[in-house]
Scaffold this motif. Structure first.
Motif: not given
Length: 300
Positions: A23-24, A110-113, A119-121, A293-298
């Protein structure tokens, strides 16, 4: 602490935070409307737009350093992908701000977004159609059981639409582009799943988060209240009618609308309404999380 920067067509954003158990956890968020795509011609990005964006990026780089970010990734999307002088701008930022921008392709975006949005839902849906209405384009992503099953980028960017001038011109443009998307969905044989009532219709980026902020009458923006906020088509229509009666300056005096979005919010809502109608969706779930947030998860 890790950091992500998104160099968008309308807004430059930075998120500093951590990832805990997938989770971010945001620590600090910075954003600035620079309209990188504003005034773009066949010659590429306008000098004034590049200067505004460079100034914001230089400031963000200093903040990231002061905050002690161990890793930082800056990504560029549609504006830098398509501009003839996009690489030139990236080189200038590297030399003068000591910041490396990666121009990512649409599939990676698209994948990162999608990863950031999901992750927020809560709960995470089995299937979701994600609409990201940006400054230079609108991204449509179908996620099935956590995987990107379909993605499409169309030129329905709010900056581009706002600069078309006549309301009649851009309404016709939105109608035409939405029709093309509908045809593509039919051709790909995914219309049934897209229009299924169990497939969650999710929006992120400035237009939809602004709608939530207006409806919640936010004096100070709070992403916690925006994530998972639900709005019906009727609620969106009511806000639209109220905004259409106002001038750009008057719109920006409304609680929830930031400076620089007054002329963009009407085109953005128009795109959203056209998408909801075409996909037979009666409600919208809003996610403040997305590409950053997708970039942070990566990075984690």
């Amino acid at each position: 602490m890790i950091a992500a920067i998104d160099v968008g067509s309308n807004t430059v954003r930075m998120l500093l935070g951590e990832v805990d158990d997938g989770k971010v956890v945001p620590h600090r968020y910075e954003r600035e409307i620079t309209r990188l795509k504003g005034g773009q011609t066949g010659e590429g990005l306008a000098p004034e737009a590049m200067e505004r964006t460079f100034s914001a990026l230089k400031r963000f780089a200093v903040i990231a350093s002061e905050e002690g970010a161990a890793r930082l990734r800056a990504v560029g999307t549609e504006a830098l992908r398509t501009a003839s002088n996009g690489a030139e701008f990236v080189d200038m930022v590297r030399r003068e701000a000591d910041l490396e921008i990666e121009i990512i392709d649409g599939l990676e975006e698209a994948g990162l977004s999608a990863a950031g949005v999901l992750s927020a839902l809560d709960p995470v849906p089995k299937n979701a159609i994600i609409i990201d209405i940006g400054g230079g384009s609108t991204e449509i992503i179908l996620v099935c059981q956590g995987n990107v099953a379909f993605r499409h980028s169309c030129p329905l960017g709010v900056v581009q639409i706002a600069e078309m001038g006549s309301n009649r011109n851009w309404q016709a443009f939105i109608t035409d582009q939405t029709s093309r998307i509908g045809q593509l969905i039919q051709q790909k044989q995914i219309a049934d799943i897209v229009k299924d009532s169990e497939t969650l219709f999710v929006g992120n980026a400035g237009t939809v988060t602004t709608l939530a902020a207006i409806d919640l009458e936010m004096a100070t923006y709070d992403w916690r209240r925006v994530n998972n906020y639900v709005m019906s088509r009727e609620m969106i229509e009511e806000i639209m009618l109220n905004l259409q009666r106002l001038s750009t300056v008057e719109r920006e005096n409304i609680m929830g609308i930031e400076k620089g979005r007054g002329d963009l919010i009407i085109p953005g809502i128009s795109v959203l309404q056209a998408m909801m109608k075409m996909m037979d969706k009666e409600s919208l779930v809003i996610s403040d999380f997305g590409l950053l947030e997708g970039v942070l998860l990566q990075l984690a």
